[in-house]
Design an enzyme around this catalytic site. Structure first.
Site, PDB file in Angstrom:
ATOM      1  N   SER A   1     -33.538  49.642  41.102  1.00 37.11           N
ATOM      2  CA  SER A   1     -33.571  49.199  39.798  1.00 37.11           C
ATOM      3  C   SER A   1     -34.294  50.165  38.854  1.00 37.11           C
ATOM      4  CB  SER A   1     -34.549  47.871  39.668  1.00 37.11           C
ATOM      5  OG  SER A   1     -34.714  47.509  38.687  1.00 37.11           O
TER       6      SER A   1
ATOM      7  N   TYR B   1     -42.368  42.731  41.816  1.00 36.63           N
ATOM      8  CA  TYR B   1     -40.953  43.135  41.951  1.00 36.63           C
ATOM      9  C   TYR B   1     -41.171  44.701  41.972  1.00 36.63           C
ATOM     10  CZ  TYR B   1     -36.089  44.208  40.762  1.00 36.63           C
ATOM     11  OH  TYR B   1     -34.786  44.724  40.752  1.00 36.63           O
TER      12      TYR B   1
END
Length: 279
Positions: free
Chosen positions: A135, A148
């Protein structure tokens, strides 16, 4: 030439887009999901070209069993795509121990174990490709994303080092760093921490508001991103990283530039801690 792909999390998001595109062009896909019923439509259309197995990435023995089974039944698998995962958002102090454990078990340990389970097969067959979904959050950080980011920064380090270990076996490793895309990641699969009143004025609270109120529309086209991921498997050597989305490029460029500038400012300090010549 037709290829065979192993992809985790094929029922939605990037995994679904990749699977649909690959099957449409005549490739085979071995896909994993937590709910086999979510793939009834694709299985009906593509039959034996779509091999499916139920898998929860928090179950390490099951990961190895499913990967071994896929290679055993399909023979050569050309590309392994570690895709499955989800987002957990909120201030670090707000998150429960259970949420933290599940996030790391799924996004980091599950990804590591999926790749590890495939390595002996890829070596034996003489090579292959590993594509790891990361990501923009694997290079940049935002408030409310601490856990995350912990998973994504961790998997980036793992894949970076792994790529150097296995290059001699003709195994290429690629990290994909998408920005926000129009998948179910943000408004369906994402999980939120409980709230502590102390964080109501913190930047961390913006994530709760954005997800609960659905106030932000992602700019990224997931189908276009999936197409680029698929095409990367034919690039030689394998690209180490692929940034997807203008938001990913802009955010990562800014934060990486700031980090490099901060490092340069510490050069003299860093060198000052070495032993002197001849010591």
């Amino acid at each position: 030439m037709k290829q065979t792909w192993f992809i985790t999390g094929v029922n939605s998001g990037f995994g679904r887009h990749m699977t649909e595109q690959l099957l449409a062009r005549g490739d085979r896909v071995a896909g994993t999901v937590r709910d086999l019923d979510s793939m009834t439509d694709l299985k009906a259309r593509h039959g034996a070209a779509l091999w499916l197995a139920k898998l929860d990435l928090t179950d390490t023995p099951a990961i190895r069993r499913v990967v071994d089974q896929a290679f055993g039944e399909l023979g050569r698998i050309d590309v392994v795509v570690s895709n499955a995962g989800y987002g957990l958002f909120g201030a670090a102090e707000e998150m429960t121990d259970e949420q933290i454990t599940h996030q790391i078990d799924t996004n980091l340990i599950g990804s590591i174990q999926t790749v590890r389970a495939a390595l002996s097969h890829l070596r034996t067959q003489g090579g292959g490709r590993i594509i790891q979904l990361s990501s923009m959050g694997g290079q940049a950080t935002f408030p409310a994303g601490s856990l995350y980011h912990a998973g994504k920064w961790g998997i980036e380090g793992f894949i970076d080092a792994l790529g150097q270990e296995v290059a001699g076996f003709d195994i290429g490793c690629t990290l994909v760093e998408p920005g926000a895309a129009r998948t179910n990641f943000r408004y369906q699969s994402a999980q939120l921490s409980p709230k502590l009143d102390a964080y109501d004025a913190s930047p961390a609270r913006m994530a709760h508001r954005m997800i609960e109120e659905r106030t932000s529309i992602p700019i990224g086209d997931a189908a276009k991103m999936a197409e680029i991921m698929i095409a990367s498997a034919d690039q030689h050597p394998a690209p180490k990283r692929i940034a997807l989305g203008s938001d990913a490029y802009n955010v990562m460029h800014k934060q990486l530039s700031n980090r490099l500038a901060a490092l340069e400012a510490q050069k003299e300090l860093a060198f000052s801690t070495d032993f002197g010549p001849g010591m």
